[in-house]
Design a protein around this motif. Structure first.
Motif: not given
Length: 305
Positions: A90-96, A103-110
């Motif tokens: 997802l980070k490669e897909k939504y780079a920038g 939101k991706i980092d928050v979901a991973k931490d949760k």
């Protein structure tokens, strides 16, 4: 001309009224087929599902943190590696896209916090292979820690826990009946020693100067003999052999009983103001020798090789 006009006007009016009042011709309509009630049909089959409620919807399974798994596109039972791969993709897909990446980092931490909480509470099951590996690692770390502590601990300190053999655990510590009898006899003798010392100090206070030196020596010698086999006797009941003393046991006995004597003197300091019938020296001696006799029944310096 006037009558003729009136006659024609009246005829036209009657024709119009008859056209309005006359019924329309009936047309054939298709009839709805009527369902005949058979003898085996019930009320539900006859009148339909009018009064029958619809079946309830299936229960909805609420998954804790479902929105986080949905955001990352992984199932709720996904492993840590799957979550990491989804986050990377997802980070490669939504780079920038700063908001989406946040939101991706928050979901991973949760999800990580949820997994940790589930593992601690025991609600997140693990496979038998993972559980066995965790247990092996935990046992290895515990054994390594124990070996490191034992290596850096002096030998005389490691011996102290093995010398703790209180009289109230004789049945648990000794499986042999003869050993249990010897331990009970030793405890009984220690109690009789203390009773004799307390009686002598109470009724003969003038002899307290001599008794307070002899009592510790007797208790130390008695404790050093605990756990050793009895001396064999001959046919006359006398000692049939001479046993060499173990000086290490005597040193341990002296150290342990000295500690008990200090505890007894500390306790006697609180008892002196209340026991006015005896002198302070008598109270300190009675309480001190009592603690020493208790230590005689708790510790066993001698250990079998």
């Amino acid at each position: 001309m006037a009558p003729t006009f009136r006659r024609h006007g009246a005829m036209a009016l009657l024709t119009t009224a008859s056209a309005l009042v006359a019924p329309r011709p009936l047309t054939a309509r298709p009839r709805r087929p009527m369902m005949k009630a058979a003898p085996t049909m019930g009320l539900k089959d006859t009148i339909g599902n009018i009064f029958v409620p619809p079946p309830p919807p299936p229960p909805v399974t609420v998954v804790e943190g479902a929105e986080n798994f949905r955001l990352l596109g992984v199932p709720p039972n996904a492993e840590y590696d799957e979550v990491q791969q989804a986050v990377k993709a997802l980070k490669e897909k939504y780079a920038g896209d700063t908001k989406r990446l946040l939101k991706i980092d928050v979901a991973k931490d949760k999800i990580a916090e949820l997994r940790l909480r589930q593992r601690v509470s025991g609600t997140f099951g693990v496979t038998a292979e993972v559980a066995a590996r965790d247990k092996t690692i935990g046992d290895f770390e515990s054994q390594a820690m124990n070996r490191a502590i034992a290596k850096n601990t002096p030998k005389w300190i490691r011996k102290i826990p093995y010398m703790y053999k209180p009289f109230w655990k004789i049945d648990e510590l000794y499986s042999n009946r003869k050993d249990r009898e010897l331990q009970r006899a030793h405890t009984k003798t220690a109690g009789l020693y203390w009773c004799g010392f307390a009686a002598a100090a109470t009724f003969f206070p003038g002899a307290l100067t001599y008794i307070k030196f002899g009592a510790p020596l007797i208790l130390v010698s008695h404790l050093a003999q605990r756990g050793q086999p009895p001396v064999p006797k001959d046919e006359r009941g006398m000692a049939g052999a001479v046993r060499d003393p173990n000086y290490g046991d005597y040193l341990w006995s002296a150290a342990l009983l000295t500690a008990h004597s200090m505890i007894g003197n500390f306790i006697a300091g609180f008892a002196v103001p209340f026991l006015t019938l005896l002198r302070p020296q008598q109270i300190r001696f009675v309480v001190g020798t009592g603690c020493m006799a208790l230590g005689d029944a708790i510790w066993q310096p001698h250990m079998e090789k």
